[in-house]
Design a protein around this motif. Structure first.
Motif, PDB file in Angstrom:
ATOM      1  N   LEU A 177     -16.807   9.981   8.885  1.00  0.00           N
ATOM      2  CA  LEU A 177     -16.044   8.911   9.516  1.00  0.00           C
ATOM      3  C   LEU A 177     -16.972   7.706   9.590  1.00  0.00           C
ATOM      4  N   VAL A 178     -16.707   6.696   8.748  1.00  0.00           N
ATOM      5  CA  VAL A 178     -17.603   5.548   8.625  1.00  0.00           C
ATOM      6  C   VAL A 178     -16.850   4.279   8.969  1.00  0.00           C
ATOM      7  N   GLU A 179     -17.503   3.416   9.738  1.00  0.00           N
ATOM      8  CA  GLU A 179     -16.886   2.157  10.147  1.00  0.00           C
ATOM      9  C   GLU A 179     -16.512   1.324   8.925  1.00  0.00           C
ATOM     10  N   ALA A 180     -15.301   0.762   8.942  1.00  0.00           N
ATOM     11  CA  ALA A 180     -14.795   0.012   7.796  1.00  0.00           C
ATOM     12  C   ALA A 180     -13.767  -0.993   8.285  1.00  0.00           C
ATOM     13  N   ASP A 181     -13.328  -1.871   7.378  1.00  0.00           N
ATOM     14  CA  ASP A 181     -12.235  -2.779   7.699  1.00  0.00           C
ATOM     15  C   ASP A 181     -11.165  -2.649   6.625  1.00  0.00           C
ATOM     16  N   ALA A 182     -10.123  -3.427   6.749  1.00  0.00           N
ATOM     17  CA  ALA A 182      -8.958  -3.289   5.872  1.00  0.00           C
ATOM     18  C   ALA A 182      -9.303  -3.521   4.414  1.00  0.00           C
ATOM     19  N   ARG A 183     -10.342  -4.273   4.136  1.00  0.00           N
ATOM     20  CA  ARG A 183     -10.719  -4.524   2.740  1.00  0.00           C
ATOM     21  C   ARG A 183     -11.260  -3.274   2.055  1.00  0.00           C
ATOM     22  N   ASP A 184     -11.638  -2.263   2.842  1.00  0.00           N
ATOM     23  CA  ASP A 184     -12.169  -1.019   2.284  1.00  0.00           C
ATOM     24  C   ASP A 184     -11.075   0.006   1.983  1.00  0.00           C
ATOM     25  N   GLY A 185      -9.816  -0.416   2.019  1.00  0.00           N
ATOM     26  CA  GLY A 185      -8.721   0.517   1.764  1.00  0.00           C
ATOM     27  C   GLY A 185      -8.097   0.984   3.062  1.00  0.00           C
ATOM     28  N   GLN A 186      -7.395   2.103   2.997  1.00  0.00           N
ATOM     29  CA  GLN A 186      -6.694   2.612   4.168  1.00  0.00           C
ATOM     30  C   GLN A 186      -7.690   3.083   5.218  1.00  0.00           C
ATOM     31  N   VAL A 187      -7.546   2.555   6.433  1.00  0.00           N
ATOM     32  CA  VAL A 187      -8.444   2.924   7.524  1.00  0.00           C
ATOM     33  C   VAL A 187      -7.629   3.264   8.766  1.00  0.00           C
ATOM     34  N   ASP A 188      -8.219   4.107   9.634  1.00  0.00           N
ATOM     35  CA  ASP A 188      -7.653   4.376  10.941  1.00  0.00           C
ATOM     36  C   ASP A 188      -8.282   3.405  11.942  1.00  0.00           C
ATOM     37  N   SER A 189      -7.736   3.360  13.136  1.00  0.00           N
ATOM     38  CA  SER A 189      -8.308   2.513  14.182  1.00  0.00           C
ATOM     39  C   SER A 189      -8.638   3.358  15.408  1.00  0.00           C
ATOM     40  N   LEU A 190      -9.708   2.963  16.080  1.00  0.00           N
ATOM     41  CA  LEU A 190     -10.166   3.673  17.265  1.00  0.00           C
ATOM     42  C   LEU A 190     -10.688   2.647  18.261  1.00  0.00           C
ATOM     43  N   ARG A 191     -10.299   2.768  19.535  1.00  0.00           N
ATOM     44  CA  ARG A 191     -10.742   1.809  20.541  1.00  0.00           C
ATOM     45  C   ARG A 191     -12.064   2.279  21.143  1.00  0.00           C
ATOM     46  N   ASP A 192     -13.131   2.120  20.366  1.00  0.00           N
ATOM     47  CA  ASP A 192     -14.451   2.508  20.865  1.00  0.00           C
ATOM     48  C   ASP A 192     -15.517   1.493  20.471  1.00  0.00           C
ATOM     49  N   GLN A 193     -15.109   0.264  20.188  1.00  0.00           N
ATOM     50  CA  GLN A 193     -16.059  -0.806  19.912  1.00  0.00           C
ATOM     51  C   GLN A 193     -16.514  -1.392  21.249  1.00  0.00           C
ATOM     52  N   ALA A 205     -13.025  -2.658  22.241  1.00  0.00           N
ATOM     53  CA  ALA A 205     -12.103  -3.220  21.265  1.00  0.00           C
ATOM     54  C   ALA A 205     -11.813  -2.191  20.178  1.00  0.00           C
ATOM     55  N   LEU A 206     -10.802  -2.469  19.380  1.00  0.00           N
ATOM     56  CA  LEU A 206     -10.476  -1.609  18.249  1.00  0.00           C
ATOM     57  C   LEU A 206     -11.443  -1.857  17.099  1.00  0.00           C
ATOM     58  N   ARG A 207     -11.712  -0.813  16.340  1.00  0.00           N
ATOM     59  CA  ARG A 207     -12.468  -0.944  15.098  1.00  0.00           C
ATOM     60  C   ARG A 207     -11.860  -0.024  14.061  1.00  0.00           C
ATOM     61  N   GLY A 208     -12.130  -0.317  12.789  1.00  0.00           N
ATOM     62  CA  GLY A 208     -11.605   0.494  11.704  1.00  0.00           C
ATOM     63  C   GLY A 208     -12.529   1.648  11.352  1.00  0.00           C
ATOM     64  N   VAL A 209     -11.935   2.768  10.980  1.00  0.00           N
ATOM     65  CA  VAL A 209     -12.692   3.962  10.590  1.00  0.00           C
ATOM     66  C   VAL A 209     -12.095   4.508   9.297  1.00  0.00           C
ATOM     67  N   ARG A 210     -12.936   4.688   8.299  1.00  0.00           N
ATOM     68  CA  ARG A 210     -12.498   5.284   7.035  1.00  0.00           C
ATOM     69  C   ARG A 210     -12.969   6.727   6.981  1.00  0.00           C
ATOM     70  N   ARG A 211     -12.048   7.630   6.677  1.00  0.00           N
ATOM     71  CA  ARG A 211     -12.351   9.053   6.587  1.00  0.00           C
ATOM     72  C   ARG A 211     -12.526   9.457   5.124  1.00  0.00           C
ATOM     73  N   SER A 212     -13.515  10.298   4.858  1.00  0.00           N
ATOM     74  CA  SER A 212     -13.736  10.821   3.509  1.00  0.00           C
ATOM     75  C   SER A 212     -14.412  12.179   3.637  1.00  0.00           C
ATOM     76  N   ARG A 213     -14.675  12.816   2.522  1.00  0.00           N
ATOM     77  CA  ARG A 213     -15.323  14.121   2.533  1.00  0.00           C
ATOM     78  C   ARG A 213     -16.496  14.097   1.553  1.00  0.00           C
ATOM     79  N   VAL A 214     -17.516  14.885   1.876  1.00  0.00           N
ATOM     80  CA  VAL A 214     -18.712  14.948   1.062  1.00  0.00           C
ATOM     81  C   VAL A 214     -19.150  16.402   0.962  1.00  0.00           C
TER      82      VAL A 214
END
Length: 234
Positions: A177-193, A205-214
């Motif tokens: 789960l890495v911090e991201a914004d809308a320019r990075d593709g589909q992201v979730d939002s979480l109010r932990d900024q 405040a809200l911030r964007g979170v991008r989920r991926s797997r490694v």
């Protein structure tokens, strides 16, 4: 830019982002506000101190051992009247292990690393009742991005947990789960900024979170076995 990697492991952890009143929930992974609070405490900052430099750090976390959600019921009484207060519900993650990272200016990252090695206030995993069982600091990476550093870090789950997954294959798949914004593709939002930790006026405040797997190496995976390796040549 540099990256500070941390391991967050303990019997209990609790990372709330939307808890209110008598119900205190936990997210499935550490929150940015929780980790920034840990770093600020290690530096000795007061709750009313300016957080702007820490809030701008890019945050990410890898779930190495998801743990189990536990619910605890707590009761209390008013000291003066003896009147019972509402029962509170507090949720925790038991036996969880995470690798978290922050990315930012090299000087700030090195200061934070030094603070973790000799903290002014002892770190805890979301709540004061949740101490870590391992050193929090791992290392600083000056060569890789936050995403790359999280992808390259060895699997930090407990040994018993790794042995339990020895038949999962030569690699194990983990969630990032890495911090991201809308320019990075589909992201979730979480109010932990975090904006302020002031007890009289906490703000997030809200911030964007991008989920991926490694996929990372599985150290307990069985090695390939050749039954003819012990047979001598003719």
């Amino acid at each position: 830019m540099s990256v500070l990697l941390m391991q967050l492991a303990g019997p209990l952890q609790s990372w709330g982002s939307s808890s209110r009143f008598a119900r205190r929930t936990t997210e499935v992974a550490p929150t940015k506000s929780g980790v920034v609070g840990l770093l600020a405490a290690a530096q000795g900052r007061q709750r009313t101190a300016d957080l702007s430099d820490l809030a701008t750090l890019r945050f990410g976390v890898r779930i190495d051992q998801g743990g189990t959600v536990l619910r605890d019921f707590q009761t209390a009484h008013h000291f003066a009247s003896g009147e019972a207060m509402p029962v509170s519900h507090r949720f925790y993650l038991a036996d969880a292990v995470f690798v978290a990272g922050v990315e930012g200016d090299r000087a700030l990252i090195e200061d934070l690393h030094a603070a973790l090695r000799a903290p002014v206030y002892l770190p805890y995993l979301g709540r004061r009742s949740c101490p870590p069982t391992r050193p929090v600091e791992l290392h600083v990476d000056h060569e890789r991005s936050l995403q790359q550093a999280l992808e390259r870090e060895p699997w930090r789950a407990a040994r018993w947990y790794q042995r339990r997954h020895r038949n999962a294959g030569r690699t194990i798949e983990l969630e990032l789960l890495v911090e991201a914004d809308a320019r990075d593709g589909q992201v979730d939002s979480l109010r932990d900024q975090p904006l302020s930790f002031d007890p009289l006026h906490r703000r997030y405040a809200l911030r964007g979170v991008r989920r991926s797997r490694v996929s990372v190496p599985n150290p307990y995976a069985p090695r390939d076995h050749d039954p003819t390796s012990l047979l001598g040549g003719a």
